[in-house]
Design a protein around this motif. Structure first.
Motif, PDB file in Angstrom:
ATOM      1  N   LYS A  11       0.836  -1.197   0.000  1.00 32.87           N
ATOM      2  CA  LYS A  11       0.000   0.000   0.000  1.00 32.87           C
ATOM      3  C   LYS A  11       0.872   1.249   0.000  1.00 32.87           C
ATOM      4  O   LYS A  11       0.624   2.195  -0.755  1.00 32.87           O
ATOM      5  N   ALA A  12       1.910   1.274   0.824  1.00 38.46           N
ATOM      6  CA  ALA A  12       2.813   2.427   0.877  1.00 38.46           C
ATOM      7  C   ALA A  12       3.552   2.600  -0.449  1.00 38.46           C
ATOM      8  O   ALA A  12       3.785   3.726  -0.900  1.00 38.46           O
ATOM      9  N   TYR A  13       3.893   1.491  -1.088  1.00 35.73           N
ATOM     10  CA  TYR A  13       4.556   1.558  -2.393  1.00 35.73           C
ATOM     11  C   TYR A  13       3.633   2.213  -3.419  1.00 35.73           C
ATOM     12  O   TYR A  13       4.053   3.082  -4.186  1.00 35.73           O
ATOM     13  N   TRP A  15       1.224   4.300  -2.824  1.00 33.64           N
ATOM     14  CA  TRP A  15       1.139   5.725  -2.506  1.00 33.64           C
ATOM     15  C   TRP A  15       2.371   6.454  -3.018  1.00 33.64           C
ATOM     16  O   TRP A  15       2.266   7.549  -3.567  1.00 33.64           O
ATOM     17  N   ALA A  16       3.538   5.857  -2.854  1.00 35.33           N
ATOM     18  CA  ALA A  16       4.792   6.512  -3.254  1.00 35.33           C
ATOM     19  C   ALA A  16       4.863   6.682  -4.766  1.00 35.33           C
ATOM     20  O   ALA A  16       5.298   7.726  -5.261  1.00 35.33           O
ATOM     21  N   PHE A  29       9.235   6.514   3.656  1.00 36.46           N
ATOM     22  CA  PHE A  29       8.542   5.303   3.222  1.00 36.46           C
ATOM     23  C   PHE A  29       8.109   4.464   4.431  1.00 36.46           C
ATOM     24  O   PHE A  29       6.981   3.972   4.474  1.00 36.46           O
ATOM     25  N   ASP A  32       5.102   5.911   5.911  1.00 39.18           N
ATOM     26  CA  ASP A  32       3.915   5.559   5.136  1.00 39.18           C
ATOM     27  C   ASP A  32       3.481   4.118   5.406  1.00 39.18           C
ATOM     28  O   ASP A  32       2.281   3.822   5.467  1.00 39.18           O
ATOM     29  N   VAL A  33       4.438   3.219   5.575  1.00 38.73           N
ATOM     30  CA  VAL A  33       4.106   1.818   5.883  1.00 38.73           C
ATOM     31  C   VAL A  33       3.398   1.752   7.236  1.00 38.73           C
ATOM     32  O   VAL A  33       2.375   1.070   7.370  1.00 38.73           O
ATOM     33  N   ALA A  36      -0.075   2.876   6.843  1.00 38.58           N
ATOM     34  CA  ALA A  36      -0.882   1.874   6.146  1.00 38.58           C
ATOM     35  C   ALA A  36      -1.265   0.705   7.047  1.00 38.58           C
ATOM     36  O   ALA A  36      -2.311   0.082   6.851  1.00 38.58           O
TER      37      ALA A  36
END
Length: 55
Positions: A11-13, A15-16, A29, A32-33, A36
């Motif tokens: 999910k974070a990937y 978003w990035a 990152f 963000d993880v 998530a």
């Protein structure tokens, strides 16, 4: 990164890749993880792992 669930990393990937012109720093990152993952998921996982490890 092995402590984090794969769904949160994915999910974070996403978003990035979608939200930025360049890739984020590792610290950003990981933030963000954690976002998530949701509230207290890792704490509950560690607690369950400790309980399961006793039996």
């Amino acid at each position: 990164m092995e402590d984090f669930p794969l769904y949160a990393i994915r999910k974070a990937y996403k978003w990035a890749v979608r939200g930025r012109d360049k890739l984020p720093s590792l610290a950003s990152f990981i933030g963000d993880v954690r976002l998530a993952i949701g509230t207290n998921v890792l704490t509950r996982k560690r607690l369950l792992d400790n309980l399961i490890g006793r039996y």
